[in-house]
Design a protein around this motif. Structure first.
Motif, PDB file in Angstrom:
ATOM      1  N   LEU A  49       0.840  -1.202   0.000  1.00  0.00           N
ATOM      2  CA  LEU A  49       0.000   0.000   0.000  1.00  0.00           C
ATOM      3  C   LEU A  49       0.876   1.255   0.000  1.00  0.00           C
ATOM      4  N   LYS A  50       1.934   1.235   0.794  1.00  0.00           N
ATOM      5  CA  LYS A  50       2.846   2.385   0.832  1.00  0.00           C
ATOM      6  C   LYS A  50       3.547   2.582  -0.511  1.00  0.00           C
ATOM      7  N   GLN A  51       3.947   1.472  -1.127  1.00  0.00           N
ATOM      8  CA  GLN A  51       4.613   1.572  -2.430  1.00  0.00           C
ATOM      9  C   GLN A  51       3.668   2.117  -3.494  1.00  0.00           C
ATOM     10  N   ALA A  52       2.390   1.723  -3.433  1.00  0.00           N
ATOM     11  CA  ALA A  52       1.410   2.249  -4.383  1.00  0.00           C
ATOM     12  C   ALA A  52       1.244   3.749  -4.211  1.00  0.00           C
TER      13      ALA A  52
ATOM     14  N   ALA B 186      -9.913   4.439  -5.082  1.00  0.00           N
ATOM     15  CA  ALA B 186     -10.652   3.507  -5.942  1.00  0.00           C
ATOM     16  C   ALA B 186      -9.709   2.504  -6.595  1.00  0.00           C
ATOM     17  N   GLU B 187      -8.522   2.943  -6.957  1.00  0.00           N
ATOM     18  CA  GLU B 187      -7.532   2.043  -7.550  1.00  0.00           C
ATOM     19  C   GLU B 187      -7.031   1.007  -6.547  1.00  0.00           C
ATOM     20  N   GLN B 188      -7.166   1.306  -5.267  1.00  0.00           N
ATOM     21  CA  GLN B 188      -6.740   0.355  -4.230  1.00  0.00           C
ATOM     22  C   GLN B 188      -7.879  -0.562  -3.793  1.00  0.00           C
ATOM     23  N   GLY B 189      -9.031  -0.428  -4.436  1.00  0.00           N
ATOM     24  CA  GLY B 189     -10.151  -1.295  -4.098  1.00  0.00           C
ATOM     25  C   GLY B 189     -11.142  -0.697  -3.133  1.00  0.00           C
ATOM     26  N   VAL B 190     -11.057   0.613  -2.883  1.00  0.00           N
ATOM     27  CA  VAL B 190     -12.026   1.305  -2.029  1.00  0.00           C
ATOM     28  C   VAL B 190     -12.794   2.271  -2.925  1.00  0.00           C
ATOM     29  N   PRO B 191     -13.897   1.839  -3.507  1.00  0.00           N
ATOM     30  CA  PRO B 191     -14.575   2.630  -4.543  1.00  0.00           C
ATOM     31  C   PRO B 191     -15.201   3.917  -4.013  1.00  0.00           C
ATOM     32  N   LYS B 192     -15.365   4.876  -4.927  1.00  0.00           N
ATOM     33  CA  LYS B 192     -15.939   6.171  -4.563  1.00  0.00           C
ATOM     34  C   LYS B 192     -17.323   6.040  -3.940  1.00  0.00           C
ATOM     35  N   ASP B 193     -18.082   5.037  -4.376  1.00  0.00           N
ATOM     36  CA  ASP B 193     -19.436   4.854  -3.844  1.00  0.00           C
ATOM     37  C   ASP B 193     -19.433   4.557  -2.352  1.00  0.00           C
ATOM     38  N   ASN B 194     -18.325   4.048  -1.837  1.00  0.00           N
ATOM     39  CA  ASN B 194     -18.228   3.718  -0.421  1.00  0.00           C
ATOM     40  C   ASN B 194     -17.505   4.796   0.388  1.00  0.00           C
TER      41      ASN B 194
ATOM     42  N   ALA C 190      -9.232  -0.388   5.762  1.00  0.00           N
ATOM     43  CA  ALA C 190     -10.258  -0.171   4.740  1.00  0.00           C
ATOM     44  C   ALA C 190     -10.111  -1.159   3.588  1.00  0.00           C
ATOM     45  N   VAL C 191      -8.888  -1.373   3.146  1.00  0.00           N
ATOM     46  CA  VAL C 191      -8.628  -2.313   2.049  1.00  0.00           C
ATOM     47  C   VAL C 191      -9.035  -3.728   2.440  1.00  0.00           C
ATOM     48  N   LEU C 192      -8.705  -4.129   3.665  1.00  0.00           N
ATOM     49  CA  LEU C 192      -9.088  -5.462   4.143  1.00  0.00           C
ATOM     50  C   LEU C 192     -10.602  -5.602   4.210  1.00  0.00           C
ATOM     51  N   ASN C 193     -11.264  -4.574   4.713  1.00  0.00           N
ATOM     52  CA  ASN C 193     -12.716  -4.637   4.847  1.00  0.00           C
ATOM     53  C   ASN C 193     -13.409  -4.752   3.498  1.00  0.00           C
ATOM     54  N   GLU C 194     -12.916  -4.008   2.503  1.00  0.00           N
ATOM     55  CA  GLU C 194     -13.502  -4.076   1.166  1.00  0.00           C
ATOM     56  C   GLU C 194     -13.243  -5.429   0.503  1.00  0.00           C
ATOM     57  N   ALA C 195     -12.069  -6.000   0.778  1.00  0.00           N
ATOM     58  CA  ALA C 195     -11.669  -7.229   0.081  1.00  0.00           C
ATOM     59  C   ALA C 195     -12.281  -8.487   0.694  1.00  0.00           C
ATOM     60  N   TYR C 196     -12.641  -8.429   1.968  1.00  0.00           N
ATOM     61  CA  TYR C 196     -13.103  -9.630   2.688  1.00  0.00           C
ATOM     62  C   TYR C 196     -14.505 -10.032   2.234  1.00  0.00           C
TER      63      TYR C 196
END
Length: 454
Positions: A47-50, A223-231, A328-334
């Motif tokens: 995530l830091k590298q991104a 959004a590119e990290q999997g946390v969309p704008k809608d959320n 946040a990334v974990l929550n969206e991906a799970y």
């Protein structure tokens, strides 16, 4: 498909699969501190590298910095932190528990229910530590409460060494420390955490447009990290709630398992910081509404090469917490998928560039010399691509290996079977669709590269 509804689900996954552990756990733990395990450190670093790629590598107007954690008290004196970096503290006289007054929903103690509470008093959030061999009132430093101040105090160094002109930014990822009264909600609010901060310096008058542009840019990045704008929701902080340095702040809010709270803040800090850390204005031919510092020996301003006039830039600051980002990334991906007939599978549908393990290479039969040898060669060759960690999974249980890698977010499993010995092909399995296809070993590097680098 069910997304994680409770923090308990994520905490259990993180402990079970080696993402995050309670710090000092064998001694009962220490509240507000967590350790990142074998998979957690990979996810966090990815995530830091991104963030670093998007802020520094993909732009020509941003430079990087990695500054010290120990901070001279005068820095935080003139930044305003010594006077304003406080939370209101109340004590329960019955059970001796302590709480932030602004977070109490009722006038009663959340622990015992008593209304016998002390009046609120300011509690400074900054950690002190002694510096040097003698402990006295003059030999101390603070652990930095934010990464921003060292960016401001290094402003002149960066300008002089890079010849940057406005607008430009300085980016930094690093640890910060806040002595939270009540750490809570897993890694959301902790005492030791990491920040991803950019200080973007602009010409006064252009700051409001840049502020809007950075808000949109940060929404797109999440959004590119999997946390969309809608959320995500934008919260325009009211003027009576702004930090002492802020002209305007927009918080990007995300619905964490415990509720809607800040994921990232984008602040217009005006010229407050550079002005506060500059020499007394009477000695300089520059315009700032803030400068009153008689201890600083620097002019934190930038000179227009044509007009020769000095300007104290305004600053737009996108500031995100790494730990909150991981949560946040974990929550969206799970996800828990119903496979029918009473069966289900747990999937961590991380974006491939964030996945702790990019691919698992699995010999069909455990310790089979031919299969394991080929699998080992595949692993070594794919690792040379430097796309991330490639794992050799020599368990012999394909079904169990697939389920484990679904749960930890591995986007691709590569099975080396007896057919491989005949035609140099392997079976690849997609985490999200569970589809399986045959592919030549020689085609694997390009396939994996296309999957990870988009």
């Amino acid at each position: 498909i069910l997304t994680a509804k409770t923090m308990e689900e994520l905490v259990a996954l993180c402990k079970r699969r080696g993402f995050i552990f309670q710090s000092n756990e064998i001694y009962g733990g220490l509240q507000g501190l967590y350790d990142y395990g074998p998979l957690g450190v990979e996810l966090k670093n990815n995530l830091k590298q991104a963030w670093w790629r998007s802020m520094v590598f993909d732009r020509d107007d941003v430079e990087g910095l990695d500054a010290s954690i120990l901070t001279k008290p005068s820095v935080l004196k003139f930044s305003g932190h010594e006077d304003t970096f406080t939370d209101p503290l109340v004590d329960c006289k019955e059970c001796n528990s302590r709480w932030r007054a602004d977070q109490l929903k009722t006038p009663n103690c959340p622990s015992c229910g008593s209304s016998n509470l002390t009046d609120p008093r300011p509690f400074n959030l900054m950690f002190k530590t002694s510096v040097g061999p003698v402990e006295d009132s003059d030999s101390f430093a603070y652990l930095r409460p934010e990464t921003a101040q060292h960016i401001f105090t290094n402003f002149k160094n960066v300008v002089d060494s890079t010849s940057k002109s406005l607008p430009f930014g300085i980016a930094q990822i690093g640890k910060a420390f806040r002595n939270e009264i009540t750490p809570r909600n897993f890694i959301f609010r902790v005492r030791e955490f990491e920040q991803m901060e950019l200080e973007f310096f602009v010409i006064p008058g252009s700051d409001e447009d840049w502020h809007k542009e950075w808000v949109e840019s940060r929404l797109a990045w999440w959004a590119e990290q999997g946390v969309p704008k809608d959320n995500l929701e934008l919260y325009h902080v009211p003027s009576d709630e702004l930090a002492h340095y802020s002209k305007a702040t927009v918080d990007i809010m995300y619905k964490f398992p415990h509720g809607l709270e800040e994921l990232e803040g984008i602040a217009n800090r005006t010229d407050f910081d550079l002005g506060s850390h500059s020499k007394n204005q009477d000695e300089l031919d520059i315009n700032s509404s803030v400068m009153e510092n008689k201890e600083s020996n620097s002019r934190l301003a930038i000179q227009d090469q044509e007009t020769k006039k000095w300007t104290v830039p305004y600053v737009i600051e996108p500031s995100a917490g790494v730990d909150r980002g991981v949560l946040a990334v974990l929550n969206e991906a799970y996800k828990v998928e119903d496979l029918g007939e009473g069966k289900s599978r747990t999937v961590l549908a991380l974006r491939p560039h964030l996945s702790p393990i990019k691919a698992a290479v699995i010999p069909l039969k455990k310790n089979h010399e031919g299969l394991v040898g080929i699998a080992s060669d595949i692993k070594k060759n794919l690792q040379k691509l430097r796309l991330g960690r490639i794992l050799l999974e020599n368990t012999g249980n394909i079904g169990k290996s697939y389920r484990r890698h679904d749960e930890i977010g591995t986007p691709l499993c590569i099975t080396v079977d007896f057919e491989t010995l005949e035609d140099d092909s392997v079976t690849i399995r997609d985490r999200d669709t569970m589809e399986q296809n045959r592919i030549k070993i020689s085609d694997l590097p390009k396939y994996l590269e296309n999957l990870i680098v988009k």
